[in-house]
Design an enzyme around this catalytic site. Sequence first.
Site, short mmCIF file in Angstrom:
data_model
loop_
_atom_site.label_atom_id
_atom_site.label_comp_id
_atom_site.label_asym_id
_atom_site.label_seq_id
_atom_site.Cartn_x
_atom_site.Cartn_y
_atom_site.Cartn_z
N SER A 189 21.14 -21.07 34.62
CA SER A 189 21.28 -20.08 33.56
C SER A 189 22.40 -19.09 33.87
O SER A 189 23.21 -18.74 33.00
CB SER A 189 19.97 -19.33 33.36
OG SER A 189 18.94 -20.19 32.92
N ARG A 226 26.37 -18.54 32.13
CA ARG A 226 26.79 -17.22 31.68
C ARG A 226 28.01 -16.73 32.45
O ARG A 226 28.90 -16.08 31.88
CB ARG A 226 25.62 -16.24 31.81
CG ARG A 226 24.53 -16.48 30.76
CD ARG A 226 23.22 -15.81 31.16
NE ARG A 226 22.21 -15.86 30.11
CZ ARG A 226 21.45 -16.93 29.84
NH1 ARG A 226 21.60 -18.03 30.56
NH2 ARG A 226 20.55 -16.89 28.87
N GLY A 267 21.30 -27.61 26.16
CA GLY A 267 20.93 -26.75 25.05
C GLY A 267 21.34 -25.31 25.28
O GLY A 267 21.73 -24.60 24.35
N ARG A 284 18.01 -32.27 19.16
CA ARG A 284 17.33 -30.97 19.28
C ARG A 284 17.77 -30.01 18.19
O ARG A 284 18.94 -30.00 17.79
CB ARG A 284 17.61 -30.37 20.67
CG ARG A 284 17.08 -31.25 21.78
CD ARG A 284 17.56 -30.80 23.14
NE ARG A 284 17.07 -29.48 23.49
CZ ARG A 284 17.42 -28.83 24.59
NH1 ARG A 284 18.29 -29.38 25.42
NH2 ARG A 284 16.93 -27.64 24.85
N SER A 296 12.60 -16.61 23.20
CA SER A 296 13.69 -17.51 23.54
C SER A 296 14.87 -16.72 24.08
O SER A 296 15.53 -15.98 23.34
CB SER A 296 14.13 -18.33 22.33
OG SER A 296 15.31 -19.06 22.63
N ASP A 323 10.52 -23.56 32.19
CA ASP A 323 11.06 -24.82 32.69
C ASP A 323 10.23 -25.43 33.81
O ASP A 323 10.47 -26.57 34.21
CB ASP A 323 12.49 -24.60 33.20
CG ASP A 323 13.47 -24.37 32.07
OD1 ASP A 323 13.26 -24.92 30.98
OD2 ASP A 323 14.44 -23.62 32.27
N LYS A 328 12.42 -28.64 24.05
CA LYS A 328 13.32 -28.69 25.19
C LYS A 328 14.10 -30.00 25.14
O LYS A 328 14.23 -30.62 24.10
CB LYS A 328 12.52 -28.54 26.49
CG LYS A 328 12.00 -27.12 26.71
CD LYS A 328 13.16 -26.17 26.97
CE LYS A 328 12.70 -24.76 27.28
NZ LYS A 328 13.85 -23.87 27.55
N ARG A 337 8.75 -31.67 25.84
CA ARG A 337 8.27 -31.65 27.22
C ARG A 337 6.75 -31.59 27.31
O ARG A 337 6.17 -32.03 28.29
CB ARG A 337 8.87 -30.47 27.99
CG ARG A 337 10.20 -30.79 28.61
CD ARG A 337 10.54 -29.85 29.74
NE ARG A 337 11.91 -30.10 30.16
CZ ARG A 337 12.79 -29.15 30.43
NH1 ARG A 337 12.45 -27.88 30.31
NH2 ARG A 337 14.00 -29.45 30.82
N ARG A 393 14.13 -32.50 34.26
CA ARG A 393 12.96 -31.88 34.89
C ARG A 393 11.76 -32.82 34.89
O ARG A 393 10.94 -32.78 35.81
CB ARG A 393 12.64 -30.56 34.19
CG ARG A 393 13.80 -29.57 34.28
CD ARG A 393 13.41 -28.16 33.96
NE ARG A 393 14.59 -27.33 33.77
CZ ARG A 393 15.33 -26.83 34.74
NH1 ARG A 393 15.01 -27.07 36.00
NH2 ARG A 393 16.39 -26.08 34.48
#
Length: 455
Positions: free
Chosen positions: A32, A36, A103, A131, A176, A329, A356, A360, A405
């Site tokens: 994450s 960024r 995503g 998605r 989210s 996650d 996801k 999931r 995952r």
Amino acid sequence: MQRIAETSIRPLVVNRAPGPLRGRLAVPGDKSISHRALMFASLAAGTTRIRGLLEGEDVLRTASAMRALGAEITRDGRDWVVTSPGARGLHEPEDVLDMGNSGTAARLLAGILSSLPFTSFMTGDASLRSRPMRRVTVPLAQNGAVFATRSGERLPMAVIGCVSAVPLNYRLPVASAQVKSAVLLAGLNAHGETRVEEPVATRDHTENMLRHFGVPVSVMENAEKGRVITLRGPAVLKARDVVVPGDPSSASFPIVAALLVPGSDVMIEGVGLNASRTGLFLTLREMGADLVIGNERVEGGEPVGDLHIRASVLKGVEVPPERAPSMIDEYPVLAVACAMAQGSSRLKGLEELRVKESDRLAATVALLEANGVSVRVAGDDMIVAGRTDGQMLGGGTVETRMDHRLAMSAIVFGLAGDRPVYVDDTAFIETSFPGFVALMDSLGAGIADDGSTNG
């Protein structure tokens, strides 16, 4: 320059670990924060050096996209170097932006593109194209951007950015961090105050990194509205170096494996301890895990520490729904831990898992059922029956559904199970955890030693 790897199907058979898992390791950089770091550095005029960047396929897709928009991104030894003209100097990409399986990259980039005055086209792999993007296109369209998608609000998608972005005032219908971040990123080029209300707090890496790059962000707690985040645009980001901590989501797999394989003793160094990401650690401790956090410090604006994990006898747990955003996650690998625990567990409020990389929730249930675990879904809750005396677990085939995952959770199950677990595809592990199998084998997992890999 490192290429994004072409994936091919890699099935795997995972046998019970031949002995305890032991050793010290560092997990890849937080995914994450890596996304960024590349995006924010590309919005900041000047040069930013990034240390610890995750070099998985998802993050490399972000690097490729930002490069296509006009940022110069290179690797210099251990660091990645981003030199950019700033947000106002970015330009229309010459080709379609392929976000692969990510995503996070697609949704955050939609926020950036929505307030830039040109047209972009975005696509992804088969999983990402299935998605929904509606959760970001609906709020972002309110700032003046225009989106054209396939049926069901799916990629490929055209983004026609607006010349004069309108600041947004948006309340998240579901928790989210991706949607929150997309709205905040759109607000950087808007004239006025952008405001996001989140009823349940989500991971706050965007807020932390905006501050790190010199953008004032206000966060207030409101008894009725929850968490309220505001920023005033247009905002100018200032180039600042970034240190990316180890990803707590990636750490979850060796953590759970070490807890479940008898006699294990593992140290994981430099893991991010952001409070919005540590729900799994709290939950595992409630289950009786011997998990000790030490050497706590701050790096790049984020809390970091070392984790010491010893094999433990776990008991069933009830996880409240408000904890879901801090461990969204990690539920597949937590479900594996619950399957091996004593007593039943109820994991509440898992609606976000349905959208996801795969559904999931359904995929995790299928993983457990295929390997002899009694599990059911009640609304948005998953109830996992713990292990009973004499019960033999494993022996099933796990359909990973192109979800990294799920694949790693299946491998952890195989290491702790009684019978081999057959994983239909492990190629997508590279999107978030390059070298996962080799790292687990360095602890003694013996995955690659049994000759069962293929591809």
